[in-house]
Motif scaffolding. Structure first.
Motif, PDB file in Angstrom:
ATOM      1  N   HIS A 166      10.172 -11.858  -6.627  1.00 39.07           N
ATOM      2  CA  HIS A 166       9.618 -12.216  -8.210  1.00 39.07           C
ATOM      3  C   HIS A 166      10.765 -12.293  -9.038  1.00 39.07           C
ATOM      4  N   HIS A 192       6.528 -16.416  -9.307  1.00 36.41           N
ATOM      5  CA  HIS A 192       6.699 -16.649 -10.855  1.00 36.41           C
ATOM      6  C   HIS A 192       7.813 -17.757 -11.258  1.00 36.41           C
ATOM      7  N   HIS A 203      -1.415  -9.722  -4.842  1.00 34.23           N
ATOM      8  CA  HIS A 203      -0.924  -8.332  -4.384  1.00 34.23           C
ATOM      9  C   HIS A 203      -2.541  -7.841  -4.078  1.00 34.23           C
ATOM     10  N   ASP A 258      -2.087 -13.648  -8.377  1.00 37.61           N
ATOM     11  CA  ASP A 258      -1.253 -12.456  -8.728  1.00 37.61           C
ATOM     12  C   ASP A 258      -2.094 -11.024  -8.585  1.00 37.61           C
ATOM     13  N   HIS A 260       0.491 -15.877  -3.616  1.00 36.94           N
ATOM     14  CA  HIS A 260       1.209 -14.958  -4.450  1.00 36.94           C
ATOM     15  C   HIS A 260      -0.058 -14.235  -4.950  1.00 36.94           C
TER      16      HIS A 260
HETATM   17 ZN    ZN Z   1       3.062 -10.730  -8.580  1.00 33.36          ZN
END
Ligand code: ZN
Ligand code: ADE
Length: 339
Positions: free
Chosen positions: A194, A218, A16, A275, A14
């Motif tokens: 998410h 998450h 980005h 993240d 996870h």
């Molecule tokens: Zn994320």
């Protein structure tokens, strides 16, 4: 312990890519592309990283992503992230990219995917880091826009393995994207979403039942719903938890208040992830190390978290077994070294 955590083979499920844009590279690309930024220095950018909530962060994150224009820019962004992975012993990664952030600015989706894919290929060849790419839809936009994005991406279908759902969670439930996820599954893609970051447990149920996700990104708010916890444990649905992100976006007041170890103790398949590492104070290594400083994280729990990530990866059983073997060998070797 900190040496153990940074040396341990890890997988990241996870993150980005746009969230790995460090201020230094942001300035370099802004200059290269003749783009004005609202800050004069790297320190000013970092000072702006004081977020009250998810939306505060997203406003800055989309603004930062505006410096990404050419295939080379997307390559440079991805390569910089992979070099971080190399130093932190992240041996497998499954990054997200947000095509709509770029196509909305007139950038061809092929430019985005080609730059990322070329870097991932070099990562495999030169750094030995395996990877799978995930295309993520922006949930604050319409389902129609997501459908259009999926259509645009289909010519590059061999470059990504799954679709995801990110951006502003509250008020944008998974149900809004049920049909486009159905289409994506029909085209052969896996799905993730998410859910339960800022949104309620109900969104996690929807992600499971309507979007048929293989993992929840998450999911920490699942702890508010015992029936959901029971299901996540029973079905061993992986949760890609992001400890430093949750603190920076004020999902938890501080890391010592985070529920990750409770979720792990409840038998959930929890993993650790960064993240948006450039915005939240660190990559995989920093996430593990800060956890060990502020939570009663044991070595066995750290190994379990890493083990979970390899098990939850979108790779073949053979690849999984090879990565799990590397983790086992590391743990055995470390023990024998008397550390
Ligand atoms: Zn994320
Ligand atoms: N996009 C990038 N990071 C995100 C996050 N933590 N939640 C939702 N959307 C995101």
């Amino acid at each position: 312990m900190e040496h153990f955590l940074s040396s341990m083979p890890k997988a990241e499920l996870h993150m980005h890519l746009e969230g790995s844009l460090e201020p230094e590279l942001m300035f370099e690309l802004a200059q290269r592309n003749g783009i004005e930024l609202p800050w004069d220095t790297v320190d000013q950018v970092r000072a702006a990283y004081n977020f009250g909530n998810l939306q505060d962060f997203l406003d800055l994150y989309y603004q930062g992503a505006g410096v990404l224009q050419t295939e080379q820019d997307f390559y440079d962004l991805t390569w910089a992230y992979l070099k971080q992975c190399e130093t932190q012993n992240v041996i497998h990664t499954e990054p997200f990219f947000d095509p709509q952030t770029h196509t909305a600015r007139g950038i061809d989706i092929g430019t985005v995917i080609s730059g990322i894919d070329r870097a991932l290929l070099h990562g495999r060849e030169q750094l030995g880091i395996s990877s799978r790419l995930i295309l993520s839809f922006l949930r604050h936009l319409s389902e129609e826009d997501a459908f259009r994005t999926l259509e645009q991406a289909l010519p590059y279908r061999d470059k990504f393995v799954a679709v995801g759902l990110d951006s502003s969670e509250a008020g944008n439930p998974p149900a809004k994207f049920q049909r486009v996820f159905e289409k994506a599954r029909h085209e052969g893609f896996l799905t993730v979403a998410h859910a339960g970051e800022e949104g309620p447990p109900e969104y996690v149920w929807q992600a499971l039942d309507l979007l048929k996700v293989s993992r929840i990104d998450h999911g920490v708010r699942a702890s508010e719903d015992p029936a959901l916890i029971e299901r996540l444990a029973r079905e061993q649905i992986p949760l890609t938890v992001c400890p430093l992100s949750n603190v920076r976006l004020r999902v938890f007041r501080s890391l010592d208040q985070h529920n990750i170890l409770q979720l792990l103790e409840q038998g959930l398949k929890v993993t650790v992830n960064s993240d948006d590492p450039a915005y939240f104070g660190g990559y995989m290594g920093e996430n593990f190390i800060e956890m060990s400083r502020q939570l009663p994280l044991t070595r066995d729990q750290a190994v379990q978290l890493s083990h979970n990530a390899f098990e939850a990866a979108f790779v073949s059983d053979d690849e999984k077994a090879a990565m799990l073997r590397r983790l086992d060998d590391f743990v055995t070797g470390y023990g024998n070294a008397g550390a």
